[in-house]
Design a protein around this motif. Sequence first.
Motif, short mmCIF file in Angstrom:
data_model
loop_
_atom_site.label_atom_id
_atom_site.label_comp_id
_atom_site.label_asym_id
_atom_site.label_seq_id
_atom_site.Cartn_x
_atom_site.Cartn_y
_atom_site.Cartn_z
N TYR A 94 -4.69 10.75 12.07
CA TYR A 94 -4.03 9.94 11.05
C TYR A 94 -3.84 8.51 11.57
O TYR A 94 -3.38 8.31 12.70
N TYR A 95 -4.16 7.54 10.71
CA TYR A 95 -4.08 6.12 11.03
C TYR A 95 -3.19 5.39 10.03
O TYR A 95 -3.07 5.82 8.89
N CYS A 96 -2.61 4.26 10.47
CA CYS A 96 -1.75 3.50 9.56
C CYS A 96 -2.15 2.02 9.51
O CYS A 96 -1.44 1.16 10.00
N PRO A 97 -3.24 1.69 8.85
CA PRO A 97 -3.63 0.30 8.68
C PRO A 97 -2.82 -0.35 7.55
O PRO A 97 -1.98 0.30 6.93
N ALA A 98 -3.08 -1.61 7.28
CA ALA A 98 -2.35 -2.31 6.23
C ALA A 98 -3.32 -3.07 5.33
O ALA A 98 -4.45 -3.36 5.73
N THR A 99 -2.87 -3.39 4.13
CA THR A 99 -3.72 -4.07 3.16
C THR A 99 -2.96 -5.24 2.54
O THR A 99 -1.74 -5.17 2.37
N PRO A 100 -3.64 -6.32 2.17
CA PRO A 100 -2.94 -7.44 1.53
C PRO A 100 -2.32 -7.02 0.21
O PRO A 100 -2.81 -6.11 -0.47
N PHE A 101 -1.22 -7.67 -0.18
CA PHE A 101 -0.57 -7.38 -1.45
C PHE A 101 -1.57 -7.46 -2.60
O PHE A 101 -1.53 -6.65 -3.53
N SER A 102 -2.47 -8.44 -2.53
CA SER A 102 -3.42 -8.67 -3.61
C SER A 102 -4.39 -7.51 -3.79
O SER A 102 -5.04 -7.41 -4.84
N LYS A 103 -4.50 -6.65 -2.79
CA LYS A 103 -5.43 -5.53 -2.88
C LYS A 103 -4.73 -4.20 -3.13
O LYS A 103 -5.33 -3.13 -2.97
N PHE A 104 -3.49 -4.26 -3.53
CA PHE A 104 -2.78 -3.03 -3.85
C PHE A 104 -3.53 -2.28 -4.95
O PHE A 104 -3.94 -2.85 -5.95
N GLY A 105 -3.69 -0.99 -4.75
CA GLY A 105 -4.42 -0.17 -5.70
C GLY A 105 -5.83 0.16 -5.24
O GLY A 105 -6.45 1.10 -5.74
#
Length: 125
Positions: A94-105
């Motif tokens: 299991y990994y926990c990366p992050a994504t920009p707000f603009s790419k939510f969804g």
Amino acid sequence: QVQLVESGGGVVQTGDSVRLSCAASGRIFESRLPGWFRQAPGKEREFVAVEGWCDSSPLYADSVKGRFTISRGDAKNTVYLQMSSLEPENTAIYYCPATPFSKFGRTPTRDFRPWGQGTQVTVSS
């Protein structure tokens, strides 16, 4: 450079619950949404969950809805994945990366970074 460190994995029995933790070395979660992915042996890395943004609720993969919960710790640089009713099919790193707000969804792995080393969860039957 921001680093993400996952922990909390281990060997558990079918039906058990486990809480995974993700600690960020910087303030990345102030500008990006944390998510969880997993990679089972011999399979592609897949989306598990991502924190909600604005008025939206968190998103979950259909296979974990109702059993997994993503949440933020009191220390805003910590994120958790509470997993319950675990099944052998949940065995993965299991990994926990992050994504920009603009790419939510969006859930493709290319929309998430950076990637830590992950934490292994093994569910035995």
